[in-house]
Scaffold this motif. Structure first.
Motif, PDB file in Angstrom:
ATOM      1  N   THR A 467       2.899  48.639 -20.011  1.00 53.10           N
ATOM      2  CA  THR A 467       1.546  49.008 -20.431  1.00 53.10           C
ATOM      3  C   THR A 467       1.392  48.566 -21.881  1.00 53.10           C
ATOM      4  N   GLU A 468       0.133  48.419 -22.341  1.00 55.89           N
ATOM      5  CA  GLU A 468      -0.009  47.880 -23.690  1.00 55.89           C
ATOM      6  C   GLU A 468      -1.163  48.454 -24.495  1.00 55.89           C
ATOM      7  N   ALA A 469      -2.215  48.934 -23.878  1.00 54.00           N
ATOM      8  CA  ALA A 469      -3.393  49.372 -24.630  1.00 54.00           C
ATOM      9  C   ALA A 469      -3.062  50.581 -25.506  1.00 54.00           C
ATOM     10  N   ASP A 470      -3.815  50.735 -26.590  1.00 53.31           N
ATOM     11  CA  ASP A 470      -3.681  51.873 -27.489  1.00 53.31           C
ATOM     12  C   ASP A 470      -4.304  53.086 -26.807  1.00 53.31           C
ATOM     13  N   GLY A 471      -3.495  53.824 -26.081  1.00 54.14           N
ATOM     14  CA  GLY A 471      -3.979  54.973 -25.338  1.00 54.14           C
ATOM     15  C   GLY A 471      -2.814  55.731 -24.746  1.00 54.14           C
ATOM     16  N   ASN A 472      -3.106  56.869 -24.132  1.00 55.29           N
ATOM     17  CA  ASN A 472      -2.091  57.654 -23.442  1.00 55.29           C
ATOM     18  C   ASN A 472      -2.079  57.227 -21.989  1.00 55.29           C
ATOM     19  N   HIS A 473      -0.949  56.735 -21.515  1.00 57.59           N
ATOM     20  CA  HIS A 473      -0.892  56.073 -20.214  1.00 57.59           C
ATOM     21  C   HIS A 473      -0.276  56.969 -19.150  1.00 57.59           C
ATOM     22  N   SER A 474      -0.757  56.798 -17.935  1.00 57.07           N
ATOM     23  CA  SER A 474      -0.193  57.445 -16.764  1.00 57.07           C
ATOM     24  C   SER A 474      -0.127  56.394 -15.664  1.00 57.07           C
ATOM     25  N   VAL A 475       1.033  56.261 -15.032  1.00 57.51           N
ATOM     26  CA  VAL A 475       1.260  55.154 -14.105  1.00 57.51           C
ATOM     27  C   VAL A 475       1.560  55.687 -12.711  1.00 57.51           C
ATOM     28  N   VAL A 476       0.988  55.027 -11.705  1.00 57.29           N
ATOM     29  CA  VAL A 476       1.309  55.281 -10.305  1.00 57.29           C
ATOM     30  C   VAL A 476       1.841  53.979  -9.721  1.00 57.29           C
ATOM     31  N   TYR A 477       3.055  54.018  -9.164  1.00 55.28           N
ATOM     32  CA  TYR A 477       3.656  52.818  -8.576  1.00 55.28           C
ATOM     33  C   TYR A 477       3.269  52.706  -7.104  1.00 55.28           C
ATOM     34  N   SER A 478       3.124  51.484  -6.639  1.00 56.11           N
ATOM     35  CA  SER A 478       2.843  51.270  -5.220  1.00 56.11           C
ATOM     36  C   SER A 478       4.082  51.591  -4.406  1.00 56.11           C
ATOM     37  N   PRO A 479       3.937  51.855  -3.097  1.00 50.45           N
ATOM     38  CA  PRO A 479       5.095  52.245  -2.277  1.00 50.45           C
ATOM     39  C   PRO A 479       6.242  51.246  -2.312  1.00 50.45           C
ATOM     40  N   LEU A 499      -4.637  47.259 -12.870  1.00 48.34           N
ATOM     41  CA  LEU A 499      -3.600  46.924 -11.899  1.00 48.34           C
ATOM     42  C   LEU A 499      -2.634  45.958 -12.565  1.00 48.34           C
ATOM     43  N   ARG A 500      -1.343  46.279 -12.552  1.00 48.99           N
ATOM     44  CA  ARG A 500      -0.327  45.460 -13.202  1.00 48.99           C
ATOM     45  C   ARG A 500       0.863  45.237 -12.264  1.00 48.99           C
ATOM     46  N   ARG A 501       1.611  44.202 -12.565  1.00 47.69           N
ATOM     47  CA  ARG A 501       2.833  43.932 -11.799  1.00 47.69           C
ATOM     48  C   ARG A 501       3.966  44.767 -12.396  1.00 47.69           C
ATOM     49  N   ALA A 502       4.681  45.482 -11.537  1.00 43.65           N
ATOM     50  CA  ALA A 502       5.724  46.388 -12.009  1.00 43.65           C
ATOM     51  C   ALA A 502       6.950  45.642 -12.530  1.00 43.65           C
ATOM     52  N   SER A 503       7.092  44.373 -12.179  1.00 44.21           N
ATOM     53  CA  SER A 503       8.266  43.614 -12.604  1.00 44.21           C
ATOM     54  C   SER A 503       8.211  43.260 -14.083  1.00 44.21           C
ATOM     55  N   ASN A 504       7.001  42.950 -14.584  1.00 47.22           N
ATOM     56  CA  ASN A 504       6.901  42.493 -15.972  1.00 47.22           C
ATOM     57  C   ASN A 504       5.699  43.066 -16.723  1.00 47.22           C
ATOM     58  N   GLY A 505       4.919  43.918 -16.076  1.00 43.95           N
ATOM     59  CA  GLY A 505       3.759  44.506 -16.727  1.00 43.95           C
ATOM     60  C   GLY A 505       2.562  43.584 -16.838  1.00 43.95           C
ATOM     61  N   LYS A 506       2.624  42.418 -16.244  1.00 40.95           N
ATOM     62  CA  LYS A 506       1.521  41.468 -16.360  1.00 40.95           C
ATOM     63  C   LYS A 506       0.244  42.035 -15.743  1.00 40.95           C
ATOM     64  N   LEU A 507      -0.852  41.910 -16.487  1.00 39.87           N
ATOM     65  CA  LEU A 507      -2.141  42.414 -16.018  1.00 39.87           C
ATOM     66  C   LEU A 507      -2.659  41.570 -14.854  1.00 39.87           C
ATOM     67  N   VAL A 508      -2.969  42.243 -13.741  1.00 38.21           N
ATOM     68  CA  VAL A 508      -3.608  41.574 -12.613  1.00 38.21           C
ATOM     69  C   VAL A 508      -5.121  41.684 -12.766  1.00 38.21           C
ATOM     70  N   SER A 509      -5.611  42.906 -13.003  1.00 36.17           N
ATOM     71  CA  SER A 509      -7.045  43.072 -13.243  1.00 36.17           C
ATOM     72  C   SER A 509      -7.314  44.435 -13.868  1.00 36.17           C
ATOM     73  N   ARG A 510      -8.374  44.484 -14.640  1.00 37.69           N
ATOM     74  CA  ARG A 510      -8.925  45.755 -15.139  1.00 37.69           C
ATOM     75  C   ARG A 510     -10.054  46.091 -14.177  1.00 37.69           C
TER      76      ARG A 510
END
Length: 783
Positions: A467-479, A499-510
């Protein structure tokens, strides 16, 4: 030098002041106190009463509850919108493409025709959906029936009886009840009567993993017998009255039984009186076992029974004397197991290995702290394939992960390091030798409490921000673990969903963002995040400020602190909320603030250590400096009229403010307080105040210091408090009476651990209005 540093810090804040109603340039001018008229007070009470409900109906899309399908190639979620309308949204994960889950208008028209009813696109009669193979159809419940709709033709047919919707189908709204104790409630830990009976010899039967033997605990000893014949093979001999076997475990290879012998602790009881039981009748006396600091606790030792050699051997160990039997972890070689031991007083932590053949022990981890080891943030993970242990420790000054060689009993390497804190572990992949975790304080320039998520290798390499944005983050992983949904916000910024890739955090879409346009249009303003320096002149102290929506910067307003200084966490809100209770209180004409001072968790170990044997400190030197800095920045903040309130540990803190800092705090409302740390749960108080119980317990007691009371104090407690015994408050009342002090006291019949509920909230408001604003609150009996 410290005074000079603090003075420079305050001067810097003063000169750089900006923000809501800033009066930095003319803060010395005299402002008149805000004193509401009767009509203004009536309106402000009405605004406070309606603020939370009104705010929660003007903020939308505050949370995404994903429902994954098609092997994580898609997820759908529901947005609840204005006036009870809703939309169903689908996200295709590979591209992050967001679209309507179906054509809402076509489905509404088709369903209306098929069901002989009338539905609209924005108010479809179901809350959850399920897609068929290839997303060619969608199913849902309407009333007692299950329906399916073809997404090519939009023909809808009834397929049978309604099914149970999957969990979490309902979107969680941004609201909380008055009984808002989390994170205020410390989990009560005590032994129930039924558990005590079980431990004292009630028969247990457990079959060995190979199915050939079983044991039973009878009269304090372990009896092993054959399953096929029932013939007894052996029985332990060392279980005697007062040192009984109370539990046992088979080894994975069925060769040994591990027996747990217990010397019972004091098991003294505390009592509650239910004065107004449901249905009437006489008052009821309730009792329960409740261990207090200094009490003798259950003590455990282990023995090894070998049903082949017919031997019983005591493990060479120090007794485990903290009241809970040790949990054992079998190693890959079932000759060995480990258990964890925190010494009483919380100054030493060990992971101890037991050799079942020799009954000898050795320490794989042995950490001794100069102050305390925080068990509330402890973490261990046992790798089944390699025998390695992942261990979280503050031994190097910050909470970090370490990789321990489970054979050699040495640290292989730090997994994380630096001036930041690992707050939790989300996933361990032993095969890939990677860890997914979350922490705070790593990003320079950010609020050090904001959570960010990371992935790191066992050897400490490859730390990757997910994650990267200046904020308090909460993450839910896909199954499958391929994707994550990142929700981030701040108290002054609405949630955004990525939506991000769990392997490297790359942004897929906001793919979405909360909608607070109606909230802003109603006049709502976000709280301010405010930072000032601590007592050392260099450490940043973070807090939040809530103001009346009709604030007049040409008037002076009392300031009220919402306090909870329990060392088991940090407590200033970091995520967005449209309806915080502090805002409702501010609407009455107060500046309401919350601060995390030194002695609380989630910063450095040195920051945390301030609480050690020093709970009365409660960070007050930092809190007072923080409010003085706020007053230097905003002329409308009146530092001559300061109130404070809190519940549980916050009840202790708020009363302590009046006793130990009467020159600053003038009015307090304290609920369910632990007013003497000798009268509250053993594990929480010995954790921070140490063991054995010393003179510092009495020196810091609100009860001992009751004669120091100045100003105005309101005490509240539930008569059925199962967390902090209500006699803690009652003895403070007794001490205040004996000291001839004026105060107010409210016992709440039928209430458990509480901040008073709606009635207590009203009393709290009225008390502050009367004693800080200097006006009479509304006459509620005339309403």
């Amino acid at each position: 030098m410290l005074v000079a540093k603090v003075g420079l810090a305050l001067l810097s804040l003063f000169l750089s002041a900006s923000g809501p109603g800033s009066n930095a340039k003319d803060s010395s001018r005299r402002l008149s106190n805000y004193v509401p008229s009767r009509e203004e007070l009536r309106v402000s009470y009405a605004r406070a009463d309606s603020q939370r409900q009104a705010a929660s109906t003007r903020a939308f899309k505050l949370r995404v509850v994903p429902h994954w399908y098609d092997e994580d190639r898609h997820f759908w979620y529901r947005n609840d919108l204005e006036n009870g309308t809703k939309e169903f949204v689908d996200v295709e994960t590979d591209r992050g493409h967001r679209s309507s889950a179906f054509d809402h208008a076509r489905l509404a028209a088709s369903l209306s025709k098929a069901a002989n009813d009338s539905y609209t696109a924005s108010k479809l009669p179901f809350a959850s959906i399920e897609f068929g193979t290839g997303r060619k159809s969608v199913s849902f419940n309407v009333g007692d029936s299950r329906w399916s709709c073809d997404l090519t033709t939009y023909d809808c047919i009834k397929t049978g009886a309604a099914t149970t919707d999957p969990p979490a189908a309902e979107q969680i709204q941004d609201e909380a009840p008055f009984e808002e104790l989390s994170p205020y409630a410390e989990e009560p830990r005590y032994i129930t009567a039924s558990e005590l009976q079980r431990r004292r010899g009630q028969s247990q039967n457990l079959t060995s993993p190979d199915g050939k033997m079983k044991f039973a605990i009878l009269d304090g000893n372990i009896h092993v017998s054959a399953v096929d014949s029932g013939k007894e093979i052996m029985a332990s001999k060392s279980g005697v009255s007062g040192n009984d076997f109370v539990a046992a475990r088979w080894s994975p290879n069925s060769k040994t039984v591990i027996g747990f012998r217990m010397v019972a602790g004091d098991h003294k009881e505390v009592y509650l009186i239910s004065s107004s039981p449901a249905g009437g009748g006489r008052a009821q006396l309730k009792s329960r076992v409740y261990d207090l600091p200094g009490d003798k606790l259950d003590t455990f030792t282990l023995a090894i029974l070998d049903p082949v050699k017919l031997t019983e051997t005591a493990v060479q160990m120090e007794p485990v004397d903290t009241g809970d039997q040790p949990a054992i972890h079998w190693k890959a070689d079932p000759r060995y197991f480990t258990y964890e031991k925190t010494d009483r007083g919380h100054g030493r932590f060990r992971i101890i290995e037991v050799d079942t053949e020799s009954a000898t022990t050795r320490s794989l981890v042995d950490h001794v702290a100069k102050t305390f080891i925080d068990i509330t943030s402890g973490y261990t993970y046992y790798c089944t394939s390699t025998g390695e242990i992942i261990w979280r420790s503050e031994k190097d000054g910050y909470g970090h992960l370490y990789l321990v060689d489970g054979k050699k009993g040495v640290i292989e390497n730090p997994i994380t390091n630096g001036d930041w804190v690992v707050r939790g572990v989300d996933k361990v992949d032993e095969k890939a030798r990677q860890i997914w975790l979350h922490g705070s304080g790593k990003n320079m320039g950010e609020d050090p409490y904001l959570l960010q998520y990371y992935r790191v290798n066992f050897d400490g390499s490859g730390l990757t921000a997910l994650t990267e944005a200046d904020g308090n983050h909460s993450v839910v992983y896909s199954p499958t673990g391929k994707y994550l949904i990142d929700t981030y916000s701040r108290v002054d910024q609405e949630p955004t969903f990525e939506l991000r890739r769990a392997s490297n955090g790359k942004l897929v879409s906001r793919f979405d963002k909360a909608d607070i346009s109606l909230l802003k249009a109603s006049g709502w303003k976000a709280p301010e995040v405010f930072v000032s320096k601590a007592r050392d002149g260099s450490t940043d102290i973070w807090g939040v400020v809530f103001r009346p929506t009709n604030l007049d910067p040409n008037k002076k307003y009392p300031i009220i602190e919402n306090i909870y200084a329990g060392p088991q966490d940090s407590f200033v809100p970091k995520t967005f909320s449209s309806n915080n209770r502090m805002q409702a209180l501010a609407e009455l004409g107060f500046i309401v603030i919350q601060v995390d001072g030194m002695g609380t968790r989630n910063r450095s170990k040195a920051f945390h250590d301030v609480c050690w044997k020093n709970l009365a400190d409660a960070g007050f030197p930092d809190r007072i400096l923080w409010m003085k800095a706020l007053g230097a920045k905003y002329a409308y903040v009146d530092l001559t009229r300061v109130g404070i309130y809190g519940t549980s540990a916050g009840g202790q803190n708020s009363t302590g403010a009046m006793l130990f800092h009467p020159e600053f705090y003038k009015v307090a409302v304290s609920c369910a307080g632990c007013h003497d740390n000798r009268m509250d749960k053993v594990w929480w108080n010995e954790q921070w105040m140490g063991y054995p119980v010393g003179t510092h317990y009495a020196e810091q007691s609100n009860i001992t210091n009751a004669a120091k009371l100045k100003g105005k104090l309101l005490l509240m407690v539930g008569e059925l408090d199962t967390n902090v015994p209500p006699e803690s408050t009652m003895r403070l009342v007794d001490a205040l009476i004996k000291a001839n002090k004026d105060f107010q006291f409210l016992m709440l019949p039928g209430f458990d651990h509480t901040d008073g509920g709606p009635y207590g909230e009203r009393k709290r408001r009225d008390f502050f209005v009367h004693n800080l604003l200097g006006v009479e609150p509304p006459d509620h009996n005339s309403e």
